[in-house]
Scaffold this motif. Structure first.
Motif, PDB file in Angstrom:
ATOM      1  N   PRO A  71      12.757 -23.948  41.768  1.00  0.00           N
ATOM      2  CA  PRO A  71      11.447 -24.495  42.131  1.00  0.00           C
ATOM      3  C   PRO A  71      10.355 -23.426  42.193  1.00  0.00           C
ATOM      4  CG  PRO A  71      13.148 -25.481  43.484  1.00  0.00           C
ATOM      5  CD  PRO A  71      13.812 -24.385  42.702  1.00  0.00           C
ATOM      6  N   ASP A  72       9.227 -23.727  41.562  1.00  0.00           N
ATOM      7  CA  ASP A  72       8.118 -22.779  41.451  1.00  0.00           C
ATOM      8  C   ASP A  72       6.852 -23.465  41.955  1.00  0.00           C
ATOM      9  OD1 ASP A  72       6.013 -21.128  40.662  1.00  0.00           O
ATOM     10  OD2 ASP A  72       6.910 -20.643  38.726  1.00  0.00           O
ATOM     11  N   THR A  73       6.268 -22.922  42.997  1.00  0.00           N
ATOM     12  CA  THR A  73       5.075 -23.538  43.581  1.00  0.00           C
ATOM     13  C   THR A  73       3.908 -23.586  42.608  1.00  0.00           C
ATOM     14  OG1 THR A  73       4.400 -21.389  44.487  1.00  0.00           O
ATOM     15  CG2 THR A  73       5.687 -22.830  45.921  1.00  0.00           C
ATOM     16  N   GLY A  74       3.901 -22.697  41.630  1.00  0.00           N
ATOM     17  CA  GLY A  74       2.799 -22.675  40.675  1.00  0.00           C
ATOM     18  C   GLY A  74       3.035 -23.506  39.432  1.00  0.00           C
ATOM     19  N   GLU A  78       4.912 -29.140  35.917  1.00  0.00           N
ATOM     20  CA  GLU A  78       5.566 -28.986  34.617  1.00  0.00           C
ATOM     21  C   GLU A  78       7.081 -29.034  34.755  1.00  0.00           C
ATOM     22  OE1 GLU A  78       4.002 -29.009  31.739  1.00  0.00           O
ATOM     23  OE2 GLU A  78       2.132 -29.250  32.862  1.00  0.00           O
ATOM     24  N   GLN A  79       7.597 -28.512  35.860  1.00  0.00           N
ATOM     25  CA  GLN A  79       9.042 -28.556  36.083  1.00  0.00           C
ATOM     26  C   GLN A  79       9.535 -29.997  36.234  1.00  0.00           C
ATOM     27  OE1 GLN A  79       9.553 -25.925  39.490  1.00  0.00           O
ATOM     28  NE2 GLN A  79      10.199 -24.247  38.138  1.00  0.00           N
ATOM     29  N   LEU A  80       8.785 -30.802  36.977  1.00  0.00           N
ATOM     30  CA  LEU A  80       9.166 -32.204  37.131  1.00  0.00           C
ATOM     31  C   LEU A  80       9.159 -32.925  35.791  1.00  0.00           C
ATOM     32  CD1 LEU A  80       7.429 -33.591  40.350  1.00  0.00           C
ATOM     33  CD2 LEU A  80       9.872 -33.329  39.927  1.00  0.00           C
ATOM     34  N   LEU A  81       8.092 -32.716  35.023  1.00  0.00           N
ATOM     35  CA  LEU A  81       8.009 -33.337  33.705  1.00  0.00           C
ATOM     36  C   LEU A  81       9.198 -32.910  32.839  1.00  0.00           C
ATOM     37  CD1 LEU A  81       6.519 -35.017  31.584  1.00  0.00           C
ATOM     38  CD2 LEU A  81       5.190 -32.957  31.011  1.00  0.00           C
ATOM     39  N   GLY A  82       9.560 -31.638  32.916  1.00  0.00           N
ATOM     40  CA  GLY A  82      10.678 -31.139  32.129  1.00  0.00           C
ATOM     41  C   GLY A  82      12.001 -31.775  32.510  1.00  0.00           C
ATOM     42  N   VAL A  83      12.247 -31.914  33.803  1.00  0.00           N
ATOM     43  CA  VAL A  83      13.507 -32.509  34.260  1.00  0.00           C
ATOM     44  C   VAL A  83      13.582 -33.982  33.854  1.00  0.00           C
ATOM     45  CG1 VAL A  83      14.869 -33.176  36.277  1.00  0.00           C
ATOM     46  CG2 VAL A  83      13.839 -30.901  36.168  1.00  0.00           C
ATOM     47  N   TYR A  84      12.490 -34.716  34.078  1.00  0.00           N
ATOM     48  CA  TYR A  84      12.517 -36.138  33.741  1.00  0.00           C
ATOM     49  C   TYR A  84      12.536 -36.380  32.241  1.00  0.00           C
ATOM     50  CZ  TYR A  84      12.305 -37.872  38.494  1.00  0.00           C
ATOM     51  OH  TYR A  84      12.622 -38.182  39.794  1.00  0.00           O
ATOM     52  N   THR A  85      11.989 -35.458  31.466  1.00  0.00           N
ATOM     53  CA  THR A  85      12.092 -35.570  30.009  1.00  0.00           C
ATOM     54  C   THR A  85      13.536 -35.394  29.567  1.00  0.00           C
ATOM     55  OG1 THR A  85       9.817 -34.778  29.678  1.00  0.00           O
ATOM     56  CG2 THR A  85      11.314 -34.606  27.809  1.00  0.00           C
ATOM     57  N   GLN A  86      14.258 -34.477  30.195  1.00  0.00           N
ATOM     58  CA  GLN A  86      15.690 -34.325  29.902  1.00  0.00           C
ATOM     59  C   GLN A  86      16.448 -35.621  30.197  1.00  0.00           C
ATOM     60  OE1 GLN A  86      17.813 -30.638  31.215  1.00  0.00           O
ATOM     61  NE2 GLN A  86      15.841 -30.137  32.152  1.00  0.00           N
ATOM     62  N   ILE A 121      11.860 -29.420  43.965  1.00  0.00           N
ATOM     63  CA  ILE A 121      10.656 -29.120  43.185  1.00  0.00           C
ATOM     64  C   ILE A 121       9.436 -29.744  43.845  1.00  0.00           C
ATOM     65  CG2 ILE A 121       9.480 -29.539  40.986  1.00  0.00           C
ATOM     66  CD1 ILE A 121      12.276 -29.406  39.646  1.00  0.00           C
ATOM     67  N   LEU A 122       9.552 -30.996  44.269  1.00  0.00           N
ATOM     68  CA  LEU A 122       8.435 -31.678  44.929  1.00  0.00           C
ATOM     69  C   LEU A 122       8.047 -30.973  46.223  1.00  0.00           C
ATOM     70  CD1 LEU A 122       9.619 -35.313  44.257  1.00  0.00           C
ATOM     71  CD2 LEU A 122       7.343 -34.458  43.661  1.00  0.00           C
ATOM     72  N   LEU A 123       9.034 -30.589  47.003  1.00  0.00           N
ATOM     73  CA  LEU A 123       8.745 -29.905  48.268  1.00  0.00           C
ATOM     74  C   LEU A 123       8.103 -28.546  48.013  1.00  0.00           C
ATOM     75  CD1 LEU A 123      12.014 -30.796  50.219  1.00  0.00           C
ATOM     76  CD2 LEU A 123       9.723 -31.797  50.538  1.00  0.00           C
ATOM     77  N   ALA A 124       8.505 -27.875  46.928  1.00  0.00           N
ATOM     78  CA  ALA A 124       7.891 -26.592  46.582  1.00  0.00           C
ATOM     79  C   ALA A 124       6.426 -26.760  46.210  1.00  0.00           C
ATOM     80  CB  ALA A 124       8.646 -25.951  45.415  1.00  0.00           C
TER      81      ALA A 124
END
Length: 211
Positions: A71-74, A78-86, A121-124
């Motif tokens: 998880p990256d606060t910055g 994009e991380q969420l989009l990447g996970v859900y795209t997978q 990721i959301l909490l970050a």
């Protein structure tokens, strides 16, 4: 005479994925899985009791392939989009399998692993816990529904007796032929209503929910 391979959870899952990949999710039953394994349904009951158990195994197997970022606060959006795209892409490989995700309460460790990663990721991103939990639920429901719709369209396009799947031009013509006094906005904005490829609409909706 060759010795029969023992029935295992892994082989049951392999057979279930084979059924979904070749025949679609509607064909998935305990009896069909047993037939693929060359045995009777009773041989599976040492590992599963109902079709719900197969659903859980399927989603667990798919989620085992999901790669979770740190998880990256910055970069959390994009991380969420990447996970859900997978997840979307894994669902689309097996027509209709996202129905299994809609029908089960996650208890498989791989499913829980992905849920934990999404929550982290959301909490970050600074989201409060309840909002993060509800957002995860909303995003997961959308991705499952999106994949199910895409799978249904693809399956019906293969069936020569299914004529309801319209081309872009046919749908545009139908909207523009509606009575102007009853459907002024639909006629006026027909091109916008059906614009954009499905992956672009997917990304738009995920970003909208995240925002």
């Amino acid at each position: 005479m060759p010795r029969k391979q023992p029935i295992t959870v892994e082989r049951i899952t392999d057979a279930a994925l084979e059924v979904v990949a070749t025949e679609g999710y509607d064909a998935l039953t305990i009896r069909r899985v047993a037939a693929v394994l060359g045995t009777g349904p009773s041989s599976l009951y040492a590992h599963i009791v109902t079709k719900d158990d197969i659903d859980e195994l399927l989603i667990g197997r798919l989620y085992a392939e999901v790669v979770l970022p740190e998880p990256d606060t910055g970069a959390w959006r994009e991380q969420l989009l990447g996970v859900y795209t997978q997840i979307r892409d894994l669902y689309l490989k097996y027509p209709g399998v996202s129905r299994a995700a809609l029908a089960t309460v996650p208890t498989n460790l791989e499913t829980l692993r992905v849920g934990e990663g999404i929550l982290a990721i959301l909490l970050a991103g600074g989201i409060d816990p309840r909002t993060a939990a509800w957002t995860r639920d909303a995003l997961s429901l959308y991705v499952s529904a999106y994949a199910l719709e895409q799978s249904l369209v693809q399956l019906r396009r293969r069936d020569p007796d299914q004529d309801w799947v319209l081309s872009h031009d046919e749908l545009l013509a139908r909207f523009r032929a509606l009575p102007a006094e009853r459907f002024p906005e639909t006629r006026r904005h027909a091109a916008d209503l059906i614009s954009g490829p499905a992956p672009d609409r997917f990304e738009f909706t995920v970003r909208l929910l995240i925002s």
